[in-house]
Design a protein around this motif. Structure first.
Motif, mmCIF file in Angstrom:
data_model
loop_
_atom_site.group_PDB
_atom_site.id
_atom_site.type_symbol
_atom_site.label_atom_id
_atom_site.label_comp_id
_atom_site.label_asym_id
_atom_site.label_seq_id
_atom_site.Cartn_x
_atom_site.Cartn_y
_atom_site.Cartn_z
ATOM 1 N N THR A 1 0.829 -1.203 0.000
ATOM 2 C CA THR A 1 0.000 0.000 0.000
ATOM 3 C C THR A 1 0.863 1.252 0.000
ATOM 4 O O THR A 1 1.788 1.390 0.811
ATOM 5 C CB THR A 1 -0.923 0.015 1.234
ATOM 6 N N PHE A 2 0.552 2.171 -0.914
ATOM 7 C CA PHE A 2 1.261 3.451 -0.964
ATOM 8 C C PHE A 2 0.426 4.546 -0.304
ATOM 9 O O PHE A 2 0.888 5.252 0.590
ATOM 10 C CB PHE A 2 1.583 3.820 -2.408
ATOM 11 N N LEU A 3 -0.823 4.723 -0.752
ATOM 12 C CA LEU A 3 -1.739 5.697 -0.154
ATOM 13 C C LEU A 3 -2.918 4.961 0.469
ATOM 14 O O LEU A 3 -3.498 4.070 -0.151
ATOM 15 C CB LEU A 3 -2.256 6.680 -1.213
ATOM 16 N N SER A 4 -3.251 5.359 1.673
ATOM 17 C CA SER A 4 -4.367 4.743 2.380
ATOM 18 C C SER A 4 -5.325 5.832 2.848
ATOM 19 O O SER A 4 -4.913 6.767 3.545
ATOM 20 C CB SER A 4 -3.845 3.946 3.575
ATOM 21 N N VAL A 5 -6.577 5.732 2.434
ATOM 22 C CA VAL A 5 -7.619 6.692 2.836
ATOM 23 C C VAL A 5 -8.518 5.982 3.836
ATOM 24 O O VAL A 5 -9.047 4.909 3.552
ATOM 25 C CB VAL A 5 -8.431 7.163 1.617
ATOM 26 N N ARG A 6 -8.715 6.588 5.011
ATOM 27 C CA ARG A 6 -9.485 5.952 6.066
ATOM 28 C C ARG A 6 -10.577 6.878 6.608
ATOM 29 O O ARG A 6 -10.292 7.926 7.171
ATOM 30 C CB ARG A 6 -8.556 5.533 7.219
ATOM 31 N N ASN A 7 -11.828 6.463 6.377
ATOM 32 C CA ASN A 7 -13.005 7.133 6.965
ATOM 33 C C ASN A 7 -13.011 8.641 6.721
ATOM 34 O O ASN A 7 -13.298 9.440 7.613
ATOM 35 C CB ASN A 7 -13.075 6.853 8.467
ATOM 36 N N LEU A 8 -12.711 9.012 5.465
ATOM 37 C CA LEU A 8 -12.597 10.425 5.105
ATOM 38 C C LEU A 8 -13.973 11.053 4.909
ATOM 39 O O LEU A 8 -14.796 10.541 4.153
ATOM 40 C CB LEU A 8 -11.782 10.550 3.818
ATOM 41 N N SER A 9 -14.219 12.177 5.592
ATOM 42 C CA SER A 9 -15.469 12.926 5.434
ATOM 43 C C SER A 9 -15.159 14.408 5.317
ATOM 44 O O SER A 9 -14.240 14.917 5.979
ATOM 45 C CB SER A 9 -16.405 12.697 6.627
ATOM 46 N N LEU A 10 -15.925 15.079 4.468
ATOM 47 C CA LEU A 10 -15.705 16.508 4.221
ATOM 48 C C LEU A 10 -17.026 17.172 3.890
ATOM 49 O O LEU A 10 -17.821 16.644 3.099
ATOM 50 C CB LEU A 10 -14.720 16.701 3.064
ATOM 51 N N SER A 11 -17.286 18.333 4.496
ATOM 52 C CA SER A 11 -18.486 19.123 4.206
ATOM 53 C C SER A 11 -18.083 20.567 3.977
ATOM 54 O O SER A 11 -17.057 21.033 4.496
ATOM 55 C CB SER A 11 -19.489 19.044 5.362
ATOM 56 N N TYR A 12 -18.888 21.269 3.195
ATOM 57 C CA TYR A 12 -18.670 22.687 2.940
ATOM 58 C C TYR A 12 -19.822 23.502 3.513
ATOM 59 O O TYR A 12 -20.967 23.026 3.529
ATOM 60 C CB TYR A 12 -18.572 22.953 1.435
ATOM 61 N N PRO A 13 -19.553 24.723 3.972
ATOM 62 C CA PRO A 13 -20.636 25.564 4.480
ATOM 63 C C PRO A 13 -21.664 25.858 3.394
ATOM 64 O O PRO A 13 -21.304 26.150 2.247
ATOM 65 C CB PRO A 13 -19.919 26.849 4.918
ATOM 66 N N LEU B 1 -4.526 2.647 -2.308
ATOM 67 C CA LEU B 1 -3.870 2.682 -3.613
ATOM 68 C C LEU B 1 -2.509 2.035 -3.438
ATOM 69 O O LEU B 1 -1.696 2.493 -2.633
ATOM 70 C CB LEU B 1 -3.714 4.121 -4.115
ATOM 71 N N ASP B 2 -2.270 0.969 -4.173
ATOM 72 C CA ASP B 2 -1.004 0.247 -4.050
ATOM 73 C C ASP B 2 0.088 0.899 -4.888
ATOM 74 O O ASP B 2 -0.185 1.582 -5.888
ATOM 75 C CB ASP B 2 -1.174 -1.206 -4.487
ATOM 76 N N ALA B 3 1.318 0.680 -4.492
ATOM 77 C CA ALA B 3 2.457 1.197 -5.246
ATOM 78 C C ALA B 3 2.424 0.660 -6.670
ATOM 79 O O ALA B 3 2.233 -0.539 -6.887
ATOM 80 C CB ALA B 3 3.757 0.794 -4.554
ATOM 81 N N GLY B 4 2.580 1.554 -7.639
ATOM 82 C CA GLY B 4 2.613 1.157 -9.050
ATOM 83 C C GLY B 4 1.262 0.860 -9.663
ATOM 84 O O GLY B 4 1.183 0.550 -10.857
ATOM 85 N N GLU B 5 0.190 0.984 -8.907
ATOM 86 C CA GLU B 5 -1.143 0.649 -9.406
ATOM 87 C C GLU B 5 -1.726 1.800 -10.228
ATOM 88 O O GLU B 5 -1.520 2.971 -9.914
ATOM 89 C CB GLU B 5 -2.062 0.349 -8.222
ATOM 90 N N ARG B 6 -2.469 1.456 -11.280
ATOM 91 C CA ARG B 6 -3.146 2.456 -12.107
ATOM 92 C C ARG B 6 -4.654 2.346 -11.843
ATOM 93 O O ARG B 6 -5.277 1.321 -12.187
ATOM 94 C CB ARG B 6 -2.832 2.244 -13.590
ATOM 95 N N VAL B 7 -5.203 3.392 -11.244
ATOM 96 C CA VAL B 7 -6.585 3.361 -10.767
ATOM 97 C C VAL B 7 -7.367 4.520 -11.368
ATOM 98 O O VAL B 7 -6.858 5.644 -11.469
ATOM 99 C CB VAL B 7 -6.636 3.439 -9.222
ATOM 100 N N GLY B 8 -8.610 4.263 -11.773
ATOM 101 C CA GLY B 8 -9.504 5.303 -12.250
ATOM 102 C C GLY B 8 -10.480 5.694 -11.152
ATOM 103 O O GLY B 8 -10.965 4.852 -10.404
#
Length: 261
Positions: free
Chosen positions: A2-14, A36-43
């Motif tokens: 694993t290169f990038l790991s996103v965990r329980n991400l939440s975002l709101s705008y006013p 996202l794994d190292a070297g992986e191509r993801v859409g």
């Protein structure tokens, strides 16, 4: 790995202030988790308003989420000073949607490609590295002295890619990198990205509203709808047997010959 790991991400705008009271915040991302794994191509695909741009801004450490975190090789990523993010910018580079608008018109191609190397204090000969980056995307030394207004759309996109790969990043985050190009140039840019990924082991996240653009490059596709990832599967499986109704909508909206590939 694993290169990038996103965990329980939440975002709101006013939300815009109403006549009598302020409405509740407008959610953009809802509890997202993926790797996202190292070297992986993801859409990453979804319609306008699905949250793609918000997620990309978080991955670029431009936007801070209200909840959750992003880890790069186990290290937290969050907006901060230039110095505090230099390690991340060297490993994760960005290819913009509109390369012409992103390139300073008064600078030559050589200066544009070498600029990130100097800003990020990469230990190398910037001029030689710029020439090597251009060569790797199929533009020879004659382009080094040109300025952005002397480039075609396809050439400008290649220069933007050369600028991004000059630091030898582990991952590229690309925002609609072929949306403004004709079909022949699209194929060339996709081929360049695929060959770079194969030769260098560079991972790619390609963000688009058009699922057909994923077929020639991405090994896996994340489908977003209303701030959520509703499908995450290998590209070939997703195209042949979509599970979510929104994926079917995106496939039906894609050019038939490409969507069927």
């Amino acid at each position: 790995m694993t290169f990038l790991s996103v965990r329980n991400l939440s975002l709101s705008y006013p939300a815009p202030r109403g006549l009598w009271r302020r409405p509740p915040p407008m959610p953009a991302l809802h509890d997202l988790s993926f790797d996202l794994d190292a070297g992986e191509r993801v859409g990453l695909v979804g319609m306008s308003g699905s949250g793609k741009s918000s997620l990309l801004r978080c991955l670029l450490a431009i936007e801070a989420p209200q909840a959750g975190q992003i880890l790069c090789r186990g290290r937290p990523v969050a907006p901060g000073s230039v110095a505090s993010l230099r390690w991340y910018r060297r490993m994760v580079q960005y290819v913009p949607q509109d390369p012409v608008a992103s390139l300073e018109p008064r600078m030559t191609v050589a200066q544009l490609v070498a600029e990130p190397l100097r800003r990020l204090r990469v230990d190398c000969d910037p001029d030689r590295r710029a020439e090597e980056a251009l060569d790797s995307i199929g533009l020879d030394h004659r382009f080094l002295s040109r300025r952005p207004d002397e480039l075609s759309g396809g050439q400008a996109q290649r220069v933007a890619i050369a600028r991004a790969i000059a630091t030898c990043p582990a991952f590229l985050l690309t925002d609609e990198p072929i949306s403004g190009l004709d079909m022949a140039i699209r194929a060339q840019v996709v081929r360049v990205l695929r060959e770079l990924s194969t030769a260098r082991g560079t991972g790619i996240l390609m963000v688009s509203h058009d699922i057909s653009t994923m077929t020639g490059l991405c090994q896996r596709v994340l489908v977003m709808q209303q701030g959520r990832i509703v499908e995450d599967r290998p590209t070939r499986d997703l195209l042949r047997d979509p599970h979510h109704p929104h994926t079917c909508e995106l496939l039906n909206a894609a050019p038939p010959m490409i969507a069927a590939a």
